[in-house]
Design a protein around this motif. Structure first.
Motif, PDB file in Angstrom:
ATOM      1  N   LYS A 218       0.984  -1.619   0.572  1.00 51.33           N
ATOM      2  CA  LYS A 218       0.218  -0.411  -0.244  1.00 51.33           C
ATOM      3  C   LYS A 218       1.002   1.112  -0.027  1.00 51.33           C
ATOM      4  CE  LYS A 218      -0.654   0.184   4.554  1.00 51.33           C
ATOM      5  NZ  LYS A 218      -1.923  -0.106   5.914  1.00 51.33           N
ATOM      6  N   CYS A 219      -0.404   2.435  -0.081  1.00 51.93           N
ATOM      7  CA  CYS A 219       0.478   4.079  -0.278  1.00 51.93           C
ATOM      8  C   CYS A 219       0.613   4.572   1.392  1.00 51.93           C
ATOM      9  CB  CYS A 219      -0.194   4.616  -0.997  1.00 51.93           C
ATOM     10  SG  CYS A 219       0.294   6.496  -1.140  1.00 51.93           S
TER      11      CYS A 219
ATOM     12  N   VAL B  69      -1.326   1.779  -7.537  1.00 45.71           N
ATOM     13  CA  VAL B  69      -0.589   1.993  -6.245  1.00 45.71           C
ATOM     14  C   VAL B  69       1.050   2.705  -6.046  1.00 45.71           C
ATOM     15  CG1 VAL B  69       0.683   0.939  -3.530  1.00 45.71           C
ATOM     16  CG2 VAL B  69      -1.764   0.232  -5.156  1.00 45.71           C
ATOM     17  N   PHE B  70       1.601   2.243  -7.267  1.00 45.06           N
ATOM     18  CA  PHE B  70       3.123   3.261  -7.297  1.00 45.06           C
ATOM     19  C   PHE B  70       2.502   4.229  -7.877  1.00 45.06           C
ATOM     20  CE2 PHE B  70       4.749  -1.371  -7.072  1.00 45.06           C
ATOM     21  CZ  PHE B  70       5.760  -0.855  -6.737  1.00 45.06           C
TER      22      PHE B  70
ATOM     23  N   LEU C 190       6.077   3.501  -0.464  1.00 46.46           N
ATOM     24  CA  LEU C 190       5.320   2.498  -0.727  1.00 46.46           C
ATOM     25  C   LEU C 190       5.655   1.291   0.274  1.00 46.46           C
ATOM     26  CD1 LEU C 190       3.847   0.097  -2.447  1.00 46.46           C
ATOM     27  CD2 LEU C 190       5.933  -0.513  -3.217  1.00 46.46           C
TER      28      LEU C 190
ATOM     29  N   CYS D  14       9.981   4.888  -5.687  1.00 46.88           N
ATOM     30  CA  CYS D  14       8.891   4.048  -6.613  1.00 46.88           C
ATOM     31  C   CYS D  14       8.408   4.892  -7.852  1.00 46.88           C
ATOM     32  CB  CYS D  14       7.566   4.807  -5.423  1.00 46.88           C
ATOM     33  SG  CYS D  14       7.053   4.117  -4.191  1.00 46.88           S
TER      34      CYS D  14
ATOM     35  N   GLY E  51      -4.193   0.282  -1.072  1.00 51.68           N
ATOM     36  CA  GLY E  51      -3.396  -0.849  -1.064  1.00 51.68           C
ATOM     37  C   GLY E  51      -3.990  -1.695  -1.795  1.00 51.68           C
TER      38      GLY E  51
ATOM     39  N   CYS F  59       1.708   6.144  -5.091  1.00 52.32           N
ATOM     40  CA  CYS F  59       3.459   7.059  -4.227  1.00 52.32           C
ATOM     41  C   CYS F  59       3.526   7.663  -4.619  1.00 52.32           C
ATOM     42  CB  CYS F  59       4.109   5.685  -4.549  1.00 52.32           C
ATOM     43  SG  CYS F  59       3.332   4.815  -2.566  1.00 52.32           S
TER      44      CYS F  59
END
Length: 148
Positions: free
Chosen positions: A6-7, A134-135, A145, A101, A13, A138
């Motif tokens: 997850k961020c 998710v990346f 991350l 990230c 996430g 971030c």
């Protein structure tokens, strides 16, 4: 049990199986460089081969050889060592900073597939596009991350 990726800032996430997380990182390794990805994909079978023999000289020699080849491929293909660090962190309690990230997102942003990286029986089964998002979160929020 598995891994939640997850961020840190947004909390967005996904839950992955350990195998799904391994497959995701293998895909990232291949996207960094095909030859490097093929080499990286050998790591699970090497670890399995020495699972009950991890203190022996044979084990040490095998992993030393793997590490030498890893370094050779990183230098040959000019692969970012900070991105490689993501691949070799433990499956649990890992973290990469926003700068890494961004490096990984730049490599994965144009890729997608139909492989389930999460739990196939769940309605929120993580796909590559979900992990890519998710990346991106971030990157957009300048966040780490994390995975647990």
């Amino acid at each position: 049990m598995g891994v939640t990726v997850k961020c840190r800032k947004t909390g967005k996430g996904y839950d992955l199986s350990y195998n799904g997380f391994r497959r995701f990182r293998e895909r990232v390794a291949h996207l960094l460089n095909e030859e490097f990805g093929t080499h990286y994909a050998k790591l699970p079978s090497l670890a399995e081969k020495f699972a009950f023999d991890n203190g022996s000289d044979r084990c040490k020699l095998a992993f030393d050889e793997f590490d030498r080849e890893t370094e050779k491929l990183i230098a040959k293909h000019k692969i970012n060592k900070r991105a490689v660090n993501f691949l070799f962190q433990p499956d649990t309690d890992g973290k990469i900073p926003p700068s890494v990230c961004k490096i990984i997102y730049a490599v994965i942003k144009d890729y997608d597939d139909n492989i389930c990286y999460g739990y196939a029986g769940r309605s929120d089964c993580a796909m590559f596009s979900d992990l890519k998002a998710v990346f991106k979160d971030c990157c957009d929020t300048n966040s780490c991350l994390i995975w647990r």
